[in-house]
Design an enzyme around this catalytic site. Structure first.
Site, mmCIF file in Angstrom:
data_model
loop_
_atom_site.group_PDB
_atom_site.id
_atom_site.type_symbol
_atom_site.label_atom_id
_atom_site.label_comp_id
_atom_site.label_asym_id
_atom_site.label_seq_id
_atom_site.Cartn_x
_atom_site.Cartn_y
_atom_site.Cartn_z
ATOM 1 N N GLY A 12 0.829 -1.222 0.000
ATOM 2 C CA GLY A 12 0.000 0.000 0.000
ATOM 3 C C GLY A 12 0.856 1.261 0.000
ATOM 4 N N ALA A 13 0.207 2.418 -0.108
ATOM 5 C CA ALA A 13 0.932 3.707 -0.166
ATOM 6 C C ALA A 13 1.783 3.886 1.093
ATOM 7 C CB ALA A 13 -0.074 4.850 -0.306
ATOM 8 N N SER A 40 -0.772 -10.606 -3.615
ATOM 9 C CA SER A 40 0.490 -9.897 -3.860
ATOM 10 C C SER A 40 1.700 -10.785 -3.667
ATOM 11 C CB SER A 40 0.601 -8.687 -2.924
ATOM 12 O OG SER A 40 -0.447 -7.796 -3.164
ATOM 13 N N ARG A 99 -5.559 2.920 18.934
ATOM 14 C CA ARG A 99 -5.082 4.269 19.312
ATOM 15 C C ARG A 99 -5.613 4.733 20.669
ATOM 16 N NH1 ARG A 99 -6.069 6.981 13.386
ATOM 17 N NH2 ARG A 99 -4.184 6.174 12.382
ATOM 18 N N CYS A 128 -3.253 10.893 10.653
ATOM 19 C CA CYS A 128 -2.397 11.844 9.938
ATOM 20 C C CYS A 128 -2.719 13.292 10.304
ATOM 21 C CB CYS A 128 -2.509 11.641 8.437
ATOM 22 S SG CYS A 128 -4.145 11.217 7.874
ATOM 23 N N GLN A 155 -7.979 17.612 3.368
ATOM 24 C CA GLN A 155 -7.227 16.368 3.364
ATOM 25 C C GLN A 155 -7.049 15.766 1.977
ATOM 26 O OE1 GLN A 155 -8.712 15.382 7.901
ATOM 27 N NE2 GLN A 155 -7.934 13.700 6.708
ATOM 28 N N GLY A 159 -5.013 9.999 1.587
ATOM 29 C CA GLY A 159 -5.572 9.446 2.832
ATOM 30 C C GLY A 159 -6.396 8.194 2.576
ATOM 31 N N LYS A 212 -11.272 12.359 15.815
ATOM 32 C CA LYS A 212 -9.924 11.850 16.119
ATOM 33 C C LYS A 212 -9.020 12.941 16.689
ATOM 34 C CE LYS A 212 -10.017 8.186 12.608
ATOM 35 N NZ LYS A 212 -9.579 7.747 11.264
ATOM 36 N N ARG A 234 -12.401 16.435 2.380
ATOM 37 C CA ARG A 234 -11.550 15.819 1.361
ATOM 38 C C ARG A 234 -11.415 16.813 0.207
ATOM 39 N NH1 ARG A 234 -8.512 11.939 2.601
ATOM 40 N NH2 ARG A 234 -10.141 10.458 3.128
ATOM 41 N N HIS A 241 -1.858 17.039 3.550
ATOM 42 C CA HIS A 241 -3.013 17.618 4.246
ATOM 43 C C HIS A 241 -2.685 19.058 4.647
ATOM 44 C CE1 HIS A 241 -4.870 13.789 4.277
ATOM 45 N NE2 HIS A 241 -4.789 13.459 5.548
HETATM 46 C C1 2RA Z 1 -7.805 9.969 5.584
HETATM 47 N N1 2RA Z 1 -6.839 10.184 7.806
HETATM 48 O O1 2RA Z 1 -7.202 11.011 5.307
HETATM 49 C C2 2RA Z 1 -7.664 9.340 6.955
HETATM 50 C C3 2RA Z 1 -7.076 7.965 6.855
HETATM 51 N N2 2RA Z 1 -5.741 7.990 6.374
HETATM 52 O O2 2RA Z 1 -8.543 9.359 4.791
#
Ligand code: 2RA
Length: 337
Positions: A12-13, A40, A99, A128, A155, A159, A212, A234, A241
């Protein structure tokens, strides 16, 4: 001393960036094991002068590992990471599964490295947007105690991992070619749009992403009274971000003092000369590990010199996830040398 390290979710990234950061920081590696899904298996990746093939992630994958970096979603993290702990590894997990668990430290190395020692096998990597905000405000909080924050986050699509990156790329082309856009990863078209939803909504109308910053911020700062009103959006940006933060402090702090503190803050680059068009932007913070902070100014809603507003940007894949996790691993081996 060298260490055997496994990356769970290597394709993954975030998993890929963890490999990059381990190499960049010359982590004292003996063996690197790349764990991924069945589909994979056999995929190979270059790590320094080695070619390493992915292995299927199973409960037995962690034998002989000293450190496991988790870069998978919650369900797989909860299914597999306890086996890593049982095998004697220390786990640094980027999922949100652990967390808020009282037995699991939640760590931003610039902010609360001392909490690493409290681990019982798992150390959690914060979200993040939480990491980026706390790196930005850490020295201001130390000086004047932040009690409340009004935050708006912008963001990047990274993400949502590689699928998120691919979706924005694809949609931009589709829109430019007048082709039909069919959102898969995000609820609506993200190209040339803003979507005020990341995660599900609670009964107060806050998204899981928005809660969060308050929940994780309270734990990392050991500040249970911290209150955060957060709006997470988003945006059609690839991998950094951006955040607008208005901070309400216990004591007076002016812009000059804030700039002085930020100019010397770990993990921060002060970029604040708006008259010369110098301010943080996501294109500038991508592919590096510092959180850029700028646009620092007095908050005009209060007349007590106890609140400021600022703008910060940070790379979501690196400092927001992979680099923070590797920094925790480096701090862990230093503390246990
Ligand atoms: C997002 N922080 O930006 C959440 C998960 N990485 O989608």
């Amino acid at each position: 001393k060298t260490y055997n390290v496994a990356i769970l979710g290597a394709t993954g990234a975030v998993g890929q960036e963890m490999m990059n950061v381990l190499a960049e920081r010359d982590f004292p590696l003996n063996k690197l094991r790349l764990l991924a899904s069945k589909r994979s298996v056999g995929k190979t990746y270059q790590y320094k002068d080695q070619v390493i093939a992915c292995e299927e992630a199973t409960p037995d994958s962690f034998e002989g590992m000293d450190i496991v970096l988790g870069a998978v979603e919650n369900d797989i993290a909860e299914q597999l990471l306890p086996h890593a702990v049982k095998a004697g590894a220390v786990v640094i997990d980027n999922s949100s599964a652990y967390r808020l668990d009282d037995n699991v430290p939640l760590v931003v190395p610039e902010v609360n490295p001392q909490d690493i020692q409290k681990n019982n096998g798992i150390i959690a990597n914060p979200n993040c947007s939480t990491i980026i905000a706390l790196v930005a405000i850490n020295k201001l909080h130390e000086y004047a105690t932040v009690n409340s924050i009004i935050a708006s986050t912008y963001q990047a699509v990274s993400g949502a991992g590689v699928p998120g990156l691919n979706e924005l790329n694809t949609q931009v082309t589709q829109v430019m070619n007048d082709e039909k856009v069919e959102p898969q990863v995000f609820p609506y078209q993200i190209a040339f749009n803003l979507i005020p939803q990341i995660g599900g909504f609670d009964e107060m109308g806050y998204s899981s992403e928005e809660m969060k910053m308050q929940n994780e911020g309270r734990k990392i700062l050991h500040h249970p009274e911290l209150n955060v009103t957060c709006t997470c959006v988003r945006v059609p940006v690839m991998r950094s971000h951006s955040e607008s933060l208005t901070l309400f402090f216990d004591k007076e702090i002016d812009v000059e003092k804030a700039k002085e503190l930020l100019a010397n803050a770990d993990g921060v680059k002060l970029v604040d000369d708006p008259n010369n068009k110098q301010y943080p932007m996501p294109l500038d913070t991508s592919d590096q590990d510092l959180v850029y902070v700028g646009r620092i100014r007095k908050d005009l809603t209060q007349n007590n010199n106890k609140s400021l507003t600022l703008w910060c940007c940070g790379d979501q894949v690196r400092k927001g996830a992979a680099t923070n996790a590797v920094q925790i691993a480096i701090e862990y081996i230093k503390q246990n040398a």
